[in-house]
Design a protein around this motif. Structure first.
Motif, PDB file in Angstrom:
ATOM      1  N   SER A  11      52.205  87.486   9.533  1.00 51.13           N
ATOM      2  CA  SER A  11      52.154  87.493   8.071  1.00 51.13           C
ATOM      3  C   SER A  11      53.294  86.674   7.451  1.00 51.13           C
ATOM      4  CB  SER A  11      52.200  88.928   7.535  1.00 51.13           C
ATOM      5  OG  SER A  11      53.489  89.494   7.683  1.00 51.13           O
ATOM      6  N   GLN A  12      54.336  86.413   8.224  1.00 50.52           N
ATOM      7  CA  GLN A  12      55.496  85.694   7.716  1.00 50.52           C
ATOM      8  C   GLN A  12      55.536  84.225   8.119  1.00 50.52           C
ATOM      9  OE1 GLN A  12      58.572  88.136   9.375  1.00 50.52           O
ATOM     10  NE2 GLN A  12      58.540  89.567   7.661  1.00 50.52           N
ATOM     11  N   HIS A  13      54.484  83.737   8.793  1.00 51.62           N
ATOM     12  CA  HIS A  13      54.452  82.353   9.255  1.00 51.62           C
ATOM     13  C   HIS A  13      53.196  81.645   8.772  1.00 51.62           C
ATOM     14  CE1 HIS A  13      57.643  83.857  11.781  1.00 51.62           C
ATOM     15  NE2 HIS A  13      57.942  82.604  12.081  1.00 51.62           N
ATOM     16  N   SER A  14      53.252  80.325   8.813  1.00 51.15           N
ATOM     17  CA  SER A  14      52.088  79.527   8.439  1.00 51.15           C
ATOM     18  C   SER A  14      51.824  78.490   9.533  1.00 51.15           C
ATOM     19  CB  SER A  14      52.307  78.836   7.100  1.00 51.15           C
ATOM     20  OG  SER A  14      53.286  77.829   7.218  1.00 51.15           O
ATOM     21  N   LEU A  15      50.686  77.859   9.453  1.00 55.95           N
ATOM     22  CA  LEU A  15      50.325  76.872  10.454  1.00 55.95           C
ATOM     23  C   LEU A  15      51.035  75.542  10.201  1.00 55.95           C
ATOM     24  CD1 LEU A  15      48.617  76.350  12.942  1.00 55.95           C
ATOM     25  CD2 LEU A  15      46.746  75.711  11.449  1.00 55.95           C
ATOM     26  N   GLY A  16      51.159  75.167   8.949  1.00 62.08           N
ATOM     27  CA  GLY A  16      51.744  73.872   8.638  1.00 62.08           C
ATOM     28  C   GLY A  16      53.147  73.913   8.083  1.00 62.08           C
ATOM     29  N   MET A  18      53.936  74.590   5.045  1.00 59.53           N
ATOM     30  CA  MET A  18      53.958  74.127   3.658  1.00 59.53           C
ATOM     31  C   MET A  18      53.413  75.223   2.746  1.00 59.53           C
ATOM     32  SD  MET A  18      52.719  70.159   4.270  1.00 59.53           S
ATOM     33  CE  MET A  18      51.134  70.510   3.696  1.00 59.53           C
ATOM     34  N   LYS A  19      53.827  75.168   1.493  1.00 59.20           N
ATOM     35  CA  LYS A  19      53.335  76.128   0.509  1.00 59.20           C
ATOM     36  C   LYS A  19      51.916  75.752   0.085  1.00 59.20           C
ATOM     37  CE  LYS A  19      55.958  77.627  -2.735  1.00 59.20           C
ATOM     38  NZ  LYS A  19      56.931  77.933  -3.763  1.00 59.20           N
ATOM     39  N   ASP A  26      58.959  80.199  -6.876  1.00 60.50           N
ATOM     40  CA  ASP A  26      60.149  79.515  -6.380  1.00 60.50           C
ATOM     41  C   ASP A  26      60.476  79.888  -4.940  1.00 60.50           C
ATOM     42  OD1 ASP A  26      60.514  78.249  -8.802  1.00 60.50           O
ATOM     43  OD2 ASP A  26      61.836  79.809  -9.595  1.00 60.50           O
ATOM     44  N   THR A  27      59.657  80.730  -4.332  1.00 61.67           N
ATOM     45  CA  THR A  27      59.923  81.155  -2.962  1.00 61.67           C
ATOM     46  C   THR A  27      59.708  79.988  -2.002  1.00 61.67           C
ATOM     47  OG1 THR A  27      57.642  81.911  -2.669  1.00 61.67           O
ATOM     48  CG2 THR A  27      59.261  83.547  -3.404  1.00 61.67           C
ATOM     49  N   PRO A  28      60.507  79.929  -0.949  1.00 63.35           N
ATOM     50  CA  PRO A  28      60.339  78.831   0.010  1.00 63.35           C
ATOM     51  C   PRO A  28      59.053  78.998   0.826  1.00 63.35           C
ATOM     52  CG  PRO A  28      62.010  80.366   0.782  1.00 63.35           C
ATOM     53  CD  PRO A  28      61.608  80.811  -0.597  1.00 63.35           C
ATOM     54  N   ALA A  29      58.627  77.914   1.437  1.00 67.40           N
ATOM     55  CA  ALA A  29      57.446  77.960   2.306  1.00 67.40           C
ATOM     56  C   ALA A  29      57.746  78.824   3.526  1.00 67.40           C
ATOM     57  CB  ALA A  29      57.073  76.558   2.744  1.00 67.40           C
ATOM     58  N   ILE A  66      42.941  79.743  12.876  1.00 71.37           N
ATOM     59  CA  ILE A  66      44.315  80.242  12.986  1.00 71.37           C
ATOM     60  C   ILE A  66      44.899  80.440  11.589  1.00 71.37           C
ATOM     61  CG2 ILE A  66      46.672  79.637  13.698  1.00 71.37           C
ATOM     62  CD1 ILE A  66      45.394  78.195  16.125  1.00 71.37           C
ATOM     63  N   SER A  67      44.704  79.477  10.725  1.00 66.84           N
ATOM     64  CA  SER A  67      45.205  79.566   9.355  1.00 66.84           C
ATOM     65  C   SER A  67      44.587  80.755   8.616  1.00 66.84           C
ATOM     66  CB  SER A  67      44.907  78.265   8.622  1.00 66.84           C
ATOM     67  OG  SER A  67      45.454  78.277   7.344  1.00 66.84           O
ATOM     68  N   THR A  68      43.299  80.953   8.804  1.00 66.63           N
ATOM     69  CA  THR A  68      42.621  82.097   8.183  1.00 66.63           C
ATOM     70  C   THR A  68      43.187  83.415   8.696  1.00 66.63           C
ATOM     71  OG1 THR A  68      40.600  80.817   7.887  1.00 66.63           O
ATOM     72  CG2 THR A  68      40.387  83.215   7.860  1.00 66.63           C
ATOM     73  N   LYS A  69      43.445  83.496   9.991  1.00 63.82           N
ATOM     74  CA  LYS A  69      44.024  84.703  10.587  1.00 63.82           C
ATOM     75  C   LYS A  69      45.399  84.987   9.984  1.00 63.82           C
ATOM     76  CE  LYS A  69      44.781  87.992  13.629  1.00 63.82           C
ATOM     77  NZ  LYS A  69      44.208  89.317  13.410  1.00 63.82           N
ATOM     78  N   LEU A  70      46.223  83.964   9.829  1.00 61.79           N
ATOM     79  CA  LEU A  70      47.551  84.154   9.240  1.00 61.79           C
ATOM     80  C   LEU A  70      47.443  84.630   7.797  1.00 61.79           C
ATOM     81  CD1 LEU A  70      49.347  80.987  10.630  1.00 61.79           C
ATOM     82  CD2 LEU A  70      49.562  83.342  11.452  1.00 61.79           C
ATOM     83  N   SER A  71      46.527  84.075   7.049  1.00 57.44           N
ATOM     84  CA  SER A  71      46.321  84.482   5.657  1.00 57.44           C
ATOM     85  C   SER A  71      45.837  85.919   5.573  1.00 57.44           C
ATOM     86  CB  SER A  71      45.313  83.538   4.998  1.00 57.44           C
ATOM     87  OG  SER A  71      45.041  83.946   3.694  1.00 57.44           O
ATOM     88  N   THR A  72      44.916  86.280   6.455  1.00 54.61           N
ATOM     89  CA  THR A  72      44.398  87.647   6.483  1.00 54.61           C
ATOM     90  C   THR A  72      45.505  88.638   6.818  1.00 54.61           C
ATOM     91  OG1 THR A  72      42.235  86.827   7.152  1.00 54.61           O
ATOM     92  CG2 THR A  72      42.693  89.157   7.580  1.00 54.61           C
TER      93      THR A  72
END
Length: 93
Positions: A11-16, A18-19, A26-29, A66-72
């Motif tokens: 939940s705290q990471h992203s694939l790319g 980027m925001k 104003d929160t960082p990516a 993978i991106s969808t899983k992270l968002s979920t």
């Protein structure tokens, strides 16, 4: 993915790294997932589907999943956190 990382990590990471385009805060990516692990997942899924089902899947489709899983996981983590907070902290009147 759940065998590699716990739900909080996902939940705290992203694939790319980027925001989202619609995120005006104003929160960082969020930090990017380890690239070696992402590539290992892509390789595993591609090979598994090719051997088991003779399906060829493009890496962009796996990256999308993978991106969808992270968002979920982000949404689920926020929901669980609010439920826990409301159970612990009494409502103020």
């Amino acid at each position: 993915m759940e065998d590699l990382w716990d739900r909080k990590f996902m939940s705290q990471h992203s694939l790319g790294g980027m925001k989202a385009k619609n995120d005006k805060s104003d929160t960082p990516a969020k930090p990017v997932l380890p690239p070696d692990s992402v590539q290992a997942i892509i390789n595993y899924v591609t090979e598994f589907l090719r051997k088991q089902y003779t399906i060829t899947l493009e890496p962009k489709h796996i990256r999308s999943a993978i991106s969808t899983k992270l968002s979920t996981e982000k949404s689920a983590f926020k929901k669980r956190s609010s439920i826990v907070a409301s159970a612990i902290l009494p409502e103020r009147s």
